[in-house]
Design an enzyme around this catalytic site. Structure first.
Site, PDB file in Angstrom:
ATOM      1  N   MET A  80      -7.963 107.368  25.561  1.00 29.63           N
ATOM      2  CA  MET A  80      -9.314 107.704  25.097  1.00 29.63           C
ATOM      3  C   MET A  80      -9.754 109.023  25.751  1.00 29.63           C
ATOM      4  SD  MET A  80     -11.288 104.163  24.446  1.00 29.63           S
ATOM      5  CE  MET A  80     -11.846 103.847  26.110  1.00 29.63           C
ATOM      6  N   GLY A  81      -8.804 109.793  26.275  1.00 32.44           N
ATOM      7  CA  GLY A  81      -9.112 111.118  26.785  1.00 32.44           C
ATOM      8  C   GLY A  81      -9.722 111.115  28.175  1.00 32.44           C
ATOM      9  N   GLU A  97      -4.861 111.739  36.673  1.00 35.19           N
ATOM     10  CA  GLU A  97      -3.446 111.595  37.072  1.00 35.19           C
ATOM     11  C   GLU A  97      -2.780 110.373  36.447  1.00 35.19           C
ATOM     12  OE1 GLU A  97      -0.652 112.799  38.666  1.00 35.19           O
ATOM     13  OE2 GLU A  97      -1.756 114.655  38.428  1.00 35.19           O
ATOM     14  N   GLY A  98      -3.559 109.300  36.240  1.00 39.39           N
ATOM     15  CA  GLY A  98      -2.991 108.098  35.619  1.00 39.39           C
ATOM     16  C   GLY A  98      -2.445 108.426  34.237  1.00 39.39           C
ATOM     17  N   HIS A  99      -3.271 109.094  33.416  1.00 44.29           N
ATOM     18  CA  HIS A  99      -2.802 109.489  32.073  1.00 44.29           C
ATOM     19  C   HIS A  99      -1.602 110.437  32.185  1.00 44.29           C
ATOM     20  CE1 HIS A  99      -7.260 108.883  31.172  1.00 44.29           C
ATOM     21  NE2 HIS A  99      -6.676 108.059  30.323  1.00 44.29           N
ATOM     22  N   LYS A 107      -3.257  99.382  35.326  1.00 45.74           N
ATOM     23  CA  LYS A 107      -4.627  99.090  35.772  1.00 45.74           C
ATOM     24  C   LYS A 107      -5.278  98.158  34.745  1.00 45.74           C
ATOM     25  CE  LYS A 107      -8.051 102.028  35.450  1.00 45.74           C
ATOM     26  NZ  LYS A 107      -8.980 101.263  34.556  1.00 45.74           N
ATOM     27  N   ASP A 108      -5.001  98.441  33.469  1.00 45.43           N
ATOM     28  CA  ASP A 108      -5.458  97.570  32.383  1.00 45.43           C
ATOM     29  C   ASP A 108      -4.384  96.508  32.148  1.00 45.43           C
ATOM     30  OD1 ASP A 108      -7.991  99.006  31.272  1.00 45.43           O
ATOM     31  OD2 ASP A 108      -6.525 100.584  31.588  1.00 45.43           O
ATOM     32  N   SER A 152     -11.178 106.952  34.042  1.00 40.38           N
ATOM     33  CA  SER A 152     -12.122 107.951  33.515  1.00 40.38           C
ATOM     34  C   SER A 152     -13.540 107.577  33.915  1.00 40.38           C
ATOM     35  CB  SER A 152     -12.012 108.015  31.990  1.00 40.38           C
ATOM     36  OG  SER A 152     -10.685 108.324  31.631  1.00 40.38           O
TER      37      SER A 152
HETATM   38  O1  PAF Z   1      -6.607 102.054  27.581  1.00 36.47           O
HETATM   39  C1  PAF Z   1      -7.196 102.789  26.762  1.00 36.47           C
HETATM   40  O2  PAF Z   1      -7.493 103.961  27.022  1.00 36.47           O
HETATM   41  C2  PAF Z   1      -7.592 102.209  25.407  1.00 36.47           C
HETATM   42  O3  PAF Z   1      -7.952 100.882  25.508  1.00 36.47           O
HETATM   43  C3  PAF Z   1      -6.508 102.417  24.332  1.00 36.47           C
HETATM   44  C4  PAF Z   1      -5.242 101.658  24.672  1.00 36.47           C
HETATM   45  C5  PAF Z   1      -6.189 103.888  24.184  1.00 36.47           C
HETATM   46  C6  PAF Z   1      -7.016 101.892  22.991  1.00 36.47           C
HETATM   47  O4  PAF Z   1      -8.164 102.552  22.586  1.00 36.47           O
END
Ligand code: PAF
Length: 294
Positions: free
Chosen positions: A41-42, A46-48, A160-161, A197
């Protein structure tokens, strides 16, 4: 990518049109390329970036999707204020060697009359599912759509999720998506705070208070290492440590089986300690998987 076959850096392609993304993905598949996707989701941290690096190391083509998905936010949640910085995200993704950034509009993803949703029934009930009803329905729906649009071989998600990873793995199995889900380790700030974020919402005092989450999880690990096996004792200790922080409001602290996400009485192999805590405007989640027989 082997050193014998160095990747020639090229400018990142930004695609906003769904049909154009789908056609590009189909062409890449016909050419026999391995596609890795990193759904996001932008507002990259660092995680992304660690997910992008992993995808870059394992796949010939890396697609990052950037879409703040309205379907996974309840009306009272932070969809409108969710942090966004498209320019910066493009620069960061390009610097990681991402090939394609796919950023569709909400109108294109959910046109008027949209009415099809994907639901994983049971794994979505506990933990975040209990306090955010409808959230995972929005997640699985958008991820299924993004999978159909980008046609990846591999998809990268941060642990984390944790529940989200499990729910998506279940969806992929149940609906026979031919995609390998790659769960990736939590990335933390040097002081232990899990990157998110939503950390951008924290004031300096709240940022300090947020350290209680990691501290409490480390404490749980220590307790188990020292021999404690009673899940309620561990959960109560974690809860007490966080409750001692005046700026923290506990949503949940749970000790569950790391596969079924159902509460356990005894801590054994593969036990998840998961928590969600509100600090100021930020709802933060964190977790640790404990293996008592290690
Ligand atoms: O973890 C996220 O950023 C969101 O839940 C995802 C997986 C991109 C879905 O919108």
């Amino acid at each position: 990518m082997s050193p014998m076959n160095p990747r020639i850096p090229c400018p990142m392609n930004i695609i906003t049109d769904i049909a154009a993304m789908q056609q590009t993905a189909s062409r890449l598949r016909r050419e026999g390329k391995t596609i890795g996707v990193v759904p996001t989701m932008g507002y990259f941290h660092e995680g992304h970036l660690s997910l992008m690096r992993r995808a870059r190391a394992e796949c010939e083509v890396v697609i990052v999707t950037l879409f703040v998905n309205p379907a996974q936010f309840a009306p009272h949640e932070d969809f409108a204020s969710y942090p966004r910085d498209f320019e910066r995200d493009c620069q960061l993704a390009e610097a990681e060697g991402v090939d394609i950034l796919f950023a569709p509009t909400a109108e294109a993803m959910y046109p008027d009359g949209y009415e099809t949703f994907v639901t994983v029934e049971n794994l979505t009930q506990p933990l975040c599912g209990a306090s955010r009803p409808g959230h995972f329905r929005g997640v699985t729906t958008v991820v299924a759509k993004l999978f159909n649009i980008t046609q990846p071989h591999r998809a990268y998600f941060g642990l984390k999720d944790y529940q989200q990873c499990k729910v998506i793995q279940k969806m992929v199995r149940d609906l026979n998506f031919d995609i390998t889900i790659v769960p990736c380790p939590i990335v933390r700030e040097p002081d232990g705070l899990a990157m998110s974020s939503r950390n951008a919402y924290l004031s300096p005092a709240e940022r300090q208070a947020a350290l209680a989450l990691h501290r409490a999880l480390r404490h749980a690990e220590q307790m188990v290492k020292a021999g404690e096996r009673d899940a309620r004792v561990v959960r109560d200790a974690v809860q007490a440590m966080i409750a001692a922080e005046p700026l923290a409001w506990i949503d949940y602290v749970e000790v569950v089986d790391a596969e079924t996400l159902q509460p356990v009485e005894q801590i054994q192999q593969n036990t998840l300690v998961a928590l969600a805590v509100k600090i100021g405007r930020a709802r933060l989640i964190d977790n640790t998987v404990i293996d008592a027989v290690r």
